[in-house]
Design a protein around this motif. Structure first.
Motif, mmCIF file in Angstrom:
data_model
loop_
_atom_site.group_PDB
_atom_site.id
_atom_site.type_symbol
_atom_site.label_atom_id
_atom_site.label_comp_id
_atom_site.label_asym_id
_atom_site.label_seq_id
_atom_site.Cartn_x
_atom_site.Cartn_y
_atom_site.Cartn_z
ATOM 1 N N ASP A 1 47.173 38.855 48.155
ATOM 2 C CA ASP A 1 47.117 40.305 47.995
ATOM 3 C C ASP A 1 48.468 40.966 48.207
ATOM 4 O O ASP A 1 48.724 42.045 47.667
ATOM 5 N N HIS B 1 39.822 45.268 39.233
ATOM 6 C CA HIS B 1 38.794 44.685 40.113
ATOM 7 C C HIS B 1 37.706 45.707 40.414
ATOM 8 O O HIS B 1 36.526 45.477 40.173
ATOM 9 N N HIS C 1 48.429 43.723 45.648
ATOM 10 C CA HIS C 1 48.122 45.036 46.207
ATOM 11 C C HIS C 1 48.804 46.154 45.430
ATOM 12 O O HIS C 1 49.957 46.030 45.033
ATOM 13 N N LEU D 1 41.911 38.936 46.266
ATOM 14 C CA LEU D 1 42.407 40.054 47.068
ATOM 15 C C LEU D 1 42.065 39.878 48.536
ATOM 16 O O LEU D 1 42.667 40.493 49.409
ATOM 17 N N ARG E 1 50.020 50.601 40.318
ATOM 18 C CA ARG E 1 48.912 51.462 39.897
ATOM 19 C C ARG E 1 49.260 52.936 39.845
ATOM 20 O O ARG E 1 48.511 53.719 39.282
ATOM 21 N N TRP F 1 43.308 59.285 45.990
ATOM 22 C CA TRP F 1 41.992 59.568 46.569
ATOM 23 C C TRP F 1 41.940 59.123 48.015
ATOM 24 O O TRP F 1 41.067 59.513 48.763
HETATM 25 C C1 HEM Z 1 32.358 40.863 46.370
HETATM 26 C C2 HEM Z 1 33.366 40.708 47.094
HETATM 27 C C3 HEM Z 1 34.542 41.676 47.162
HETATM 28 C C4 HEM Z 1 35.725 41.335 47.681
HETATM 29 C C5 HEM Z 1 36.075 40.003 48.295
HETATM 30 C C6 HEM Z 1 36.590 42.493 47.574
HETATM 31 C C7 HEM Z 1 37.890 42.533 48.050
HETATM 32 C C8 HEM Z 1 38.734 43.613 47.903
HETATM 33 C C9 HEM Z 1 40.020 43.734 48.502
HETATM 34 C C10 HEM Z 1 40.645 42.702 49.433
HETATM 35 C C11 HEM Z 1 40.570 44.907 48.113
HETATM 36 C C12 HEM Z 1 41.934 45.474 48.509
HETATM 37 C C13 HEM Z 1 42.935 45.176 47.454
HETATM 38 C C14 HEM Z 1 44.215 45.898 47.653
HETATM 39 O O1 HEM Z 1 44.218 47.125 47.880
HETATM 40 O O2 HEM Z 1 45.246 45.250 47.563
HETATM 41 C C15 HEM Z 1 39.628 45.551 47.283
HETATM 42 C C16 HEM Z 1 39.810 46.775 46.701
HETATM 43 C C17 HEM Z 1 38.766 47.526 46.230
HETATM 44 N N1 HEM Z 1 37.467 47.125 46.061
HETATM 45 FE FE1 HEM Z 1 36.741 45.261 46.394
HETATM 46 N N2 HEM Z 1 35.935 43.502 46.971
HETATM 47 C C18 HEM Z 1 34.669 43.048 46.716
HETATM 48 C C19 HEM Z 1 33.664 43.792 46.165
HETATM 49 C C20 HEM Z 1 33.759 45.127 45.860
HETATM 50 C C21 HEM Z 1 32.637 45.945 45.513
HETATM 51 C C22 HEM Z 1 31.181 45.504 45.457
HETATM 52 C C23 HEM Z 1 33.125 47.152 45.269
HETATM 53 C C24 HEM Z 1 32.226 48.314 44.887
HETATM 54 C C25 HEM Z 1 32.404 49.234 44.125
HETATM 55 C C26 HEM Z 1 34.566 47.131 45.460
HETATM 56 C C27 HEM Z 1 35.419 48.212 45.327
HETATM 57 C C28 HEM Z 1 36.751 48.199 45.630
HETATM 58 C C29 HEM Z 1 37.611 49.345 45.517
HETATM 59 C C30 HEM Z 1 37.193 50.751 45.106
HETATM 60 C C31 HEM Z 1 38.883 48.925 45.879
HETATM 61 C C32 HEM Z 1 40.185 49.695 45.800
HETATM 62 C C33 HEM Z 1 40.394 50.741 46.744
HETATM 63 C C34 HEM Z 1 41.760 51.361 46.544
HETATM 64 O O3 HEM Z 1 42.741 50.803 46.988
HETATM 65 O O4 HEM Z 1 41.819 52.458 45.966
HETATM 66 N N3 HEM Z 1 34.914 45.863 45.809
HETATM 67 N N4 HEM Z 1 38.501 44.752 47.153
#
Ligand code: HEM
Ligand code: CU
Lengths: 621, 291
Positions: free
Chosen positions: A423, A435, A427, A417, A497, A168
């Motif tokens: 990470d 997550h 990752h 992360l 993944r 995506w």
């Molecule tokens: C609350 C604190 C949050 C922190 C500290 C956080 C941190 C992170 C980090 C650092 C990643 C990257 C991980 C990686 O690719 O190795 C990640 C991925 C992701 N987070 Fe969060 N996140 C938080 C909240 C949220 C929220 C509220 C959502 C809402 C839906 C969300 C949705 C996602 C998604 C969709 C990805 C993956 C994207 C992908 O690689 O396809 N996260 N998050």
């Protein structure tokens, strides 16, 4: 009599015209925010189910890699083409298409149309006491843009080579060379259609965002000051700003990727690129990292687009069913504004692996950790709101309360992360999948179910069935956790993944966690996914059955306080018989000295009340 | 209930709805072009020495187009002011002037500037062959003068067939002045008035050429950004012109007779958009033509 005088003498002339609208203008090409909201709702739900079905197919390949899918597997090649599942066995390309399209469809055609556009359209104007959105025609255009975008995305399954297959995120140069070469058509290939479809989806979101913000600024009812807005309206307001400002840079990226594909430019292509052993005939000089920046500049704010409307819905339902004012309304509002602002400066936390240098990395680690503070404030305020309430466990409330721990798990698991040292390991593993799914699946989707059960009576004048609501809720909750909890383990074992064989061929998978190897965990996860699919049947039947046969209820069946419940159910064109006036805040539950435990926003403040509540705000009329 | 504040202002915000709408729209447009300009900066900073061309665009024509757009921004304000004073005829003329400016701008762009580029040819020489073409490139001179290295020979391609025919082994190019006389100090900087192609012909062997194309988007990151950004900007100009035409046609006169303030509001909103389109050009012009 010419038009001008007739308008003057009959102030309601325009309204009369509306009543004479034909069926097409009334239900299909409608400009009424409620009809458009419902159109968005159906579109979103259908795409959610479709996107989920794609994932159910992938789960077969992950649990039983290389084995023929019984029954359905024989039938699918007739729909998607012979190269997708020959003899019922999924090809790698088809697996990749399913994955990329699952993500795209769920996020941009499922959740955004449902959470932002459907609920926003139906509920926001009612909650602010407005007759409609500020720009009804723009509103209609925005729905039809998403519709066309969806059709384009669906069409891409049927072109030679199949739908987009580069995730995506469509990372370049992979995406730029995918679906090109022999056997592919120039425009009608998966990735190009993905880009074109995306432009329509972006257009829709931008038009919608403008409309929402203008509506909330301009059409609030008399007396409905900013601090009297229901939290849901605030959430939608911030969401609209995220879409408005974050989507255009991705649109720029999409245009550039489209140019790379159709005009052979090299925006994202470095010099000296060799594909399939042949040097590419391009100028080079482009940057793959540029795409990642443009993508995540949208896609991080986008994750808040996915969650904020859900939080807004949950806030309404928690207050209503705990019969207490929402705790810390002001901190909630400022937290959501802070999140909105900060979400623009954390995007590179998706790019730790690109090696951006310690200074940049330190900046983004810091902002990422800071943004978790307002999220925690919101969640804590929600929990505290329950404290000492007299809770009614209605079906909406079940979903809303389940949202809280699920969102909590999702948010807390984001913290590791946020540190690039942790990470680097996590990752692109199933840990990341777990997550964000904890946040969007048992989080946002539960909030959406809660909202559907909650506002269904406003849209139809009838309630959905309680018993079948519970039959829907419990298995869904259990399955969600069986699906996503083990993914944390798989991720920590190092399972990637995007593996096509579910990690079967991977040497470390011999390690056991809770009695199963990382690979073996795929089986219970997949079964839970399929059972969860079945668990949606009670919802679907309940939903359609209740439209005609649900229990008839009055205009305010939940004994709620906000303005939408003062309108008739279903509200007529123009919503309110007379313009409502707000005299008080949104959550006046259990005011002392009243015989009812709820006081609606349009009930004037009595003099006695003012003395009793020393803090009574000046009444703005 | 009817939707309020479509024409009159809401007391506490002091705005009517469409004005809020257009400012929001412009905010998103700022982010759109902001994304594109950031890409420009990103690519330009990334470009190896000698890979970001200079002086290939026609500066006087660009300057004229800039002036035309600025003029149209003035006339659209005058049109709006005329409406506010309820002078429809004056409005009509000012609107016509605005529309004409937009049309001239687009015509110059699409019928003159772009096609001229499509007719121009450039061949990047392989690093190992640069010495062989020193007489056209003057890299020694460039190094002495601290100028970026010259890797490309440009001009008019005489044997167009060479582009696609593998049997033709060389390109025959009527050289641009720089390549015709590369050590002339007058050629160190681009000229304000572009010099015509010379009649000096160079034969460039295909073997020595890394990449050869007309000045199309595929030519380089520079032309890719140029065509993409000016193309998108041109689409905005076209959109503005179409809206203005609608406001200038007799249908809008009917609105004027019914509710002149409504038409004035519409012109104001369209005018804001037009100023924005103008502003974008004010960035495009120096970035691509001058710097
Ligand atoms: C609350 C604190 C949050 C922190 C500290 C956080 C941190 C992170 C980090 C650092 C990643 C990257 C991980 C990686 O690719 O190795 C990640 C991925 C992701 N987070 Fe969060 N996140 C938080 C909240 C949220 C929220 C509220 C959502 C809402 C839906 C969300 C949705 C996602 C998604 C969709 C990805 C993956 C994207 C992908 O690689 O396809 N996260 N998050
Ligand atoms: Cu993020």
């Amino acid at each position: 009599m010419d038009a001008a005088t007739s308008l003057e003498t009959h102030p309601h002339a325009a309204e009369h015209e509306h009543h004479e609208l034909g069926w097409w203008r009334k239900y299909i090409f409608s400009t009424d925010h409620k009809v458009i909201g419902i159109q968005y709702g159906f579109t979103g739900l259908i795409f959610l189910f479709f996107g989920f079905s794609l994932m159910m197919l992938m789960r077969w390949q992950l649990a039983y890699p290389g084995q023929a899918l019984p029954e359905i597997g024989k039938f699918l090649p007739h729909i998607f083409g012979p190269n997708t599942m020959p003899d019922g066995k999924m090809t790698p390309d088809f697996y990749n298409s399913l994955g990329a399209m699952h993500g795209t469809i769920m996020v941009f055609l499922g959740i955004v149309p449902l959470a932002f556009a459907a609920f926003g359209n139906f509920v926001v104007p009612l909650q602010i006491g407005a007759p409609d959105m500020a720009f009804p025609k723009v509103n209609m255009a925005s729905y039809w843009a998403v519709f066309v975008g969806g059709i384009v995305m669906l069409t891409s399954f049927f072109v030679p080579g199949g739908a987009a297959k580069s995730g995506w995120t469509s990372y370049v140069p992979l995406a730029a060379v995918a679906d090109t070469g022999p056997g592919h058509l120039p425009i009608f290939n998966g990735q190009t259609l993905w880009l074109i479809g995306f432009i329509f989806l972006i257009t829709s979101s931008l038009l919608g965002a403008i409309n929402f913000i203008a509506t909330i600024i301009q059409l609030r009812a008399k007396g409905l000051t900013w601090m009297r807005l229901p939290f849901f309206v605030w959430a939608q307001f911030v969401t609209a700003f995220l879409l408005l400002l974050a989507f255009p840079p991705l649109e720029a990226g999409i245009i550039m990727q489209l140019m790379d594909r159709v005009a052979a430019t090299s925006f994202f292509m470095p010099a000296g690129l060799v594909v399939n052993g042949a040097a590419m005939q391009i100028s080079g000089g482009g940057s793959p990292l540029l795409w990642q920046h443009l993508f995540w500049f949208l896609a991080h704010p986008e994750v808040y687009v996915l969650i904020l409307p859900g939080m807004g819905i949950v806030a309404e339902i928690l207050a209503n069913n705990s019969r207490k004012p929402l705790w810390g309304y002001k901190s909630l509002v400022f937290s959501v504004l802070t999140i909105g602002f900060l979400s623009f400066i954390v995007w590179a936390h998706h790019m730790w692996l690109t090696g951006m240098g310690s200074a940049v990395s330190a900046f983004f680690q810091t902002t990422t950790l800071i943004i978790s503070i307002p999220s925690v404030i919101i969640l804590s305020a929600f929990f505290i709101s329950l404290w000492g309430g007299s809770i009614r466990f209605t079906v909406p409330m079940l979903f809303a309360t389940a949202f809280l721990p699920m969102f909590g798990i999702g948010g807390l698991t984001g913290i590791p992360l946020a540190f690039n040292s942790a990470d680097l390991y996590l990752h692109d593993t199933y840990y990341v999948i777990a997550h964000f799914h904890y946040i969007v699946a048992p989080g946002t989707i539960f909030a959406l179910f809660a909202g559907i059960y909650y506002w269904f009576p406003k849209a139809t004048g009838r309630k959905m069935n309680n018993f079948w609501g519970k039959v829907h809720f419990w298995p869904t909750l259990i399955c969600m956790n069986v699906i996503f909890l083990p993914m944390f383990l798989q991720g920590m074992l190092g399972m990637h993944r995007r593996w096509y064989d579910g990690g079967q061929g991977w040497t470390l998978s011999g390690e056991h966690v809770w009695g199963l190897t990382g690979f073996q965990w795929n089986t219970p996860i997949s079964w839970a996914a399929w059972i969860m699919g079945l668990a949606q049947i009670p919802f679907i039947i309940n939903f359609f059955w209740s439209i005609k046969h649900g229990k008839k209820v009055n205009d305010n069946p939940w004994e709620a306080t906000t303005l939408e419940w003062t309108a008739p159910s279903p509200p007529p064109h123009g919503n309110f018989i007379t313009a409502p006036i707000a005299y008080r805040g949104p959550y006046e539950y259990s005011l002392p000295g009243r015989d009812r435990d709820y006081t609606m926003q349009n009930e004037p403040v009595e003099p006695s009340e003012r003395v009793r509540r020393k803090t009574a705000e000046p009444v703005l009329v | 209930m009817e939707i309020p504040y479509t024409v009159s202002t809401r007391p506490d915000t002091g705005l009517w709805n469409a004005k809020v709408g257009i400012w929001l729209f412009l905010a998103s447009e700022v982010m759109l072009f902001g994304g594109l300009f950031s890409a420009y900066i990103f690519l330009r900073l990334d470009a190896p020495p000698g890979m970001w061309p200079h002086g290939l665009l026609n500066v006087p024509v660009g300057t004229m187009n800039t002036a035309i757009l600025i003029l149209s921004s003035v006339t659209v304000v005058l049109a709006w002011a005329a409406l506010k004073m309820r002078r429809y005829r004056a409005y009509w003329w000012y609107m016509l002037a605005t529309i004409s400016c937009g049309v001239i701008f687009l015509t110059v762009k699409l019928a003159y500037e772009w096609p001229q580029k499509f007719e121009h040819f450039g061949a990047y020489i392989k690093p190992e062959a640069l010495g062989k073409y020193e007489q056209y490139l003057g890299n020694k001179h460039a190094a002495e003068k601290d100028l970026p290295p010259r890797l490309e020979i440009t001009g008019h391609l005489h044997n167009r067939a060479a582009l696609n025919d593998p049997n033709i082994k060389e390109y025959e190019v009527a050289l641009d002045p720089l390549n015709a006389d590369p050590t002339n100090p007058a050629m160190d900087r681009p000229h304000f008035f572009p010099l015509p192609v010379t009649d000096k012909i160079a034969k460039i062997e295909k073997e020595d050429v890394e990449r050869a194309t007309m000045f199309l988007p595929t030519h380089s990151a520079y032309f890719a950004s140029y065509f993409t950004i000016t193309g998108l900007h041109g689409m905005h100009v076209l959109g503005g012109v179409l809206v203005f035409i609608y406001m200038w046609l007799p249908v809008s006169k009917k609105l004027y007779q019914r509710n002149p303030e409504h038409l004035a509001n519409r012109v104001e909103v369209a005018g804001l958009f037009w100023h924005f389109v103008d502003l974008i050009w004010i960035f495009v012009f120096p970035l691509f033509y001058l710097l």
